[in-house]
Design a protein around this motif. Structure first.
Motif, PDB file in Angstrom:
ATOM      1  N   ARG A 160      34.011  31.755  68.729  1.00  0.00           N
ATOM      2  CA  ARG A 160      35.378  31.950  69.247  1.00  0.00           C
ATOM      3  C   ARG A 160      36.337  32.309  68.109  1.00  0.00           C
ATOM      4  O   ARG A 160      37.181  33.190  68.268  1.00  0.00           O
ATOM      5  N   ALA A 161      36.211  31.630  66.978  1.00  0.00           N
ATOM      6  CA  ALA A 161      37.065  31.945  65.823  1.00  0.00           C
ATOM      7  C   ALA A 161      36.808  33.373  65.346  1.00  0.00           C
ATOM      8  O   ALA A 161      37.750  34.112  65.017  1.00  0.00           O
ATOM      9  N   ASP A 162      35.553  33.775  65.324  1.00  0.00           N
ATOM     10  CA  ASP A 162      35.184  35.132  64.930  1.00  0.00           C
ATOM     11  C   ASP A 162      35.771  36.144  65.911  1.00  0.00           C
ATOM     12  O   ASP A 162      36.295  37.185  65.503  1.00  0.00           O
ATOM     13  N   GLU A 179      30.151  29.944  80.276  1.00  0.00           N
ATOM     14  CA  GLU A 179      30.018  28.683  79.553  1.00  0.00           C
ATOM     15  C   GLU A 179      28.646  28.600  78.898  1.00  0.00           C
ATOM     16  O   GLU A 179      27.636  28.949  79.494  1.00  0.00           O
ATOM     17  N   LEU A 225      29.451  30.976  73.820  1.00  0.00           N
ATOM     18  CA  LEU A 225      30.174  30.972  72.550  1.00  0.00           C
ATOM     19  C   LEU A 225      30.396  29.545  72.057  1.00  0.00           C
ATOM     20  O   LEU A 225      30.797  28.678  72.824  1.00  0.00           O
ATOM     21  N   ASP A 226      30.183  29.344  70.761  1.00  0.00           N
ATOM     22  CA  ASP A 226      30.524  28.068  70.140  1.00  0.00           C
ATOM     23  C   ASP A 226      31.851  28.253  69.387  1.00  0.00           C
ATOM     24  O   ASP A 226      32.464  29.323  69.423  1.00  0.00           O
ATOM     25  N   ASP A 227      32.293  27.201  68.697  1.00  0.00           N
ATOM     26  CA  ASP A 227      33.581  27.261  67.990  1.00  0.00           C
ATOM     27  C   ASP A 227      33.623  28.395  66.972  1.00  0.00           C
ATOM     28  O   ASP A 227      34.626  29.107  66.868  1.00  0.00           O
ATOM     29  N   ALA A 228      32.552  28.562  66.214  1.00  0.00           N
ATOM     30  CA  ALA A 228      32.529  29.614  65.192  1.00  0.00           C
ATOM     31  C   ALA A 228      32.617  30.999  65.828  1.00  0.00           C
ATOM     32  O   ALA A 228      33.323  31.880  65.318  1.00  0.00           O
ATOM     33  N   THR A 253      38.393  31.660  77.692  1.00  0.00           N
ATOM     34  CA  THR A 253      38.074  30.730  78.767  1.00  0.00           C
ATOM     35  C   THR A 253      36.596  30.811  79.095  1.00  0.00           C
ATOM     36  O   THR A 253      36.086  31.897  79.411  1.00  0.00           O
TER      37      THR A 253
END
Length: 151
Positions: free
Chosen positions: A87-89, A79, A82-85, A117
């Motif tokens: 994770r998308a990458d 935790e 990783l941020d949203d970007a 996760t």
């Protein structure tokens, strides 16, 4: 310091393809997690292949293996890493490297399901100890979290 489990149909990826894929998946993890450049940092990225037998995977109630190669990826990371970007990458890059590893001549598309996760701080155990984010930042060399090492 992710733990990555790749579930794929038995026999699709031979030993050579699994080795190439493990390297490519490790490279993806190192990039999206901003893991340090020291070789010891990358050693904490673990990739496990778990193959399932034909007839053990269903989509919509049927066996999709004649039409596609389903690959499920469980990507567990600490935790705060990783941020949203990122994770998308990771989802995009994992689709690309897994698709590239399929056997030449196999016309079926690879379809990934990537479940990411975040492991809560203090819930990651390794080598008999609990690792918190500052410990992981030190061990893994997270470039974006080095401020935690000094704290």
């Amino acid at each position: 310091m992710p733990n990555i489990i790749i579930k794929a149909p038995e026999g699709v990826f031979d030993a050579d393809a699994r080795a190439r894929l493990a390297k490519a998946v490790t490279d993806v993890a190192k990039a999206v997690e901003q893991i340090g450049d020291d070789p010891s940092h990358g050693a904490l990225t673990w990739v496990l292949f778990d193959e399932f037998r034909p007839g053990a995977f269903f989509a919509g109630g049927g066996d999709p293996l004649e039409q596609l190669i389903p690959v499920v990826v469980f990507f567990r990371y600490p935790e705060g890493v990783l941020d949203d970007a990122a994770r998308a990458d990771a989802a995009r890059r994992l689709q690309e490297v897994i698709s590239a590893a399929k056997p030449a001549g196999d016309l079926r598309p690879v379809v990934t399901s990537v479940i990411m996760t975040a492991v809560p701080d203090g819930a990651w155990g390794g080598a008999g100890a609990i690792w918190r984010l500052p410990d992981l930042a030190r061990a893994v060399g997270y470039k974006h979290l080095q401020h935690l090492v000094a704290a």
